[in-house]
Motif scaffolding. Structure first.
Motif, PDB file in Angstrom:
ATOM      1  N   ASP A  28       0.796  -1.223   0.000  1.00  0.00           N
ATOM      2  CA  ASP A  28       0.000   0.000   0.000  1.00  0.00           C
ATOM      3  C   ASP A  28       0.833   1.279   0.000  1.00  0.00           C
ATOM      4  N   THR A  29       2.047   1.232   0.524  1.00  0.00           N
ATOM      5  CA  THR A  29       2.813   2.474   0.705  1.00  0.00           C
ATOM      6  C   THR A  29       4.132   2.528  -0.050  1.00  0.00           C
ATOM      7  N   ILE A 187      -4.947   0.622  -4.921  1.00  0.00           N
ATOM      8  CA  ILE A 187      -3.725   1.419  -4.833  1.00  0.00           C
ATOM      9  C   ILE A 187      -3.237   1.880  -6.208  1.00  0.00           C
ATOM     10  N   ASP A 190      -3.427   5.618  -6.985  1.00  0.00           N
ATOM     11  CA  ASP A 190      -2.474   6.394  -6.179  1.00  0.00           C
ATOM     12  C   ASP A 190      -1.082   6.342  -6.796  1.00  0.00           C
ATOM     13  N   ARG A 193      -1.005   8.460 -10.004  1.00  0.00           N
ATOM     14  CA  ARG A 193      -0.906   9.892  -9.698  1.00  0.00           C
ATOM     15  C   ARG A 193       0.514  10.262  -9.285  1.00  0.00           C
TER      16      ARG A 193
END
Length: 206
Positions: A28-29, A187, A190, A193
């Motif tokens: 996710d990160t 995800i 994100d 982007r």
């Protein structure tokens, strides 16, 4: 064929992120978000080399120990490692104790310094191999690409070790040179982007 799983928030994610609890945060990160920091790029290339023949779960679990052992993957410090340092690292139970892979990281640090001297940065060199999105395979449908083969070949030509096409492709996936999140993954937008922002910032005049 890759599938999704529903995360704790009920949103779909790439199926591999549900294989073990520690994968979710990484997925996710970190995974796929664009990286232009030379130290982090070098770290990931090094860890992908260590992963060869092993699972990413093993490497991720040991990542903090790797960072401590290799001075947070400071390229200049690693390039100064001696045979004594290699022997010392072979006694470190917190990392993968494989002489060839440890020696490859030391060697590659030296080659990275040479590359930075000629190309200004490792990032500037690596990101030249960002593939055209129009010519890409479907997400997670390939383990190599024309670009990973070309980058692997060029790195080997410059003296790098443990940088085969599959290793390099995994590096490109993780460092955001491609957005390989499944189309259904929450995800993916994100990451896209972040990739657009990176291109905009990179093109902005100083």
């Amino acid at each position: 064929m890759s599938t999704t799983f529903l995360g704790p928030d009920g949103e779909p994610r790439c199926g591999w992120a549900g294989a073990t609890p520690e994968f979710l945060g990484y997925h996710d990160t970190e995974w796929g978000f664009p990286v232009r920091d030379d130290r982090r790029l070098f770290e990931k290339l090094s860890l992908e080399g260590f992963q060869s023949g092993l699972s990413w779960r093993t490497i991720l679990a040991k990542r903090d120990d790797f960072r401590t052992a290799f001075h947070d993957f400071d390229i200049e410090q690693i390039a100064r490692f001696t045979d004594h340092d290699v022997d010392r690292l072979l006694q470190n139970p917190g990392i993968v104790r494989h002489r060839g892979k440890i020696e490859a990281v030391v060697n590659n640090a030296g080659r990275a310094l040479e590359l930075v001297e000629r190309e200004d940065s490792l990032a500037a060199f690596v990101w030249r191999y960002e593939p055209d999105a129009q010519n890409r395979a479907a997400p997670q449908a390939a383990s190599t690409s024309a670009e990973s083969i070309a980058l692997s070949k060029e790195l080997k030509k410059r003296g790098w070790k443990f940088v085969g096409p599959t290793t390099v492709y995994a590096f490109m996936q993780a460092m955001g040179l491609i957005n390989d999140h499944l189309h259904e993954c929450v995800i993916r937008p994100d990451v896209e982007r972040a990739r657009i922002d990176r291109r905009t910032q990179h093109q902005r005049p100083l």
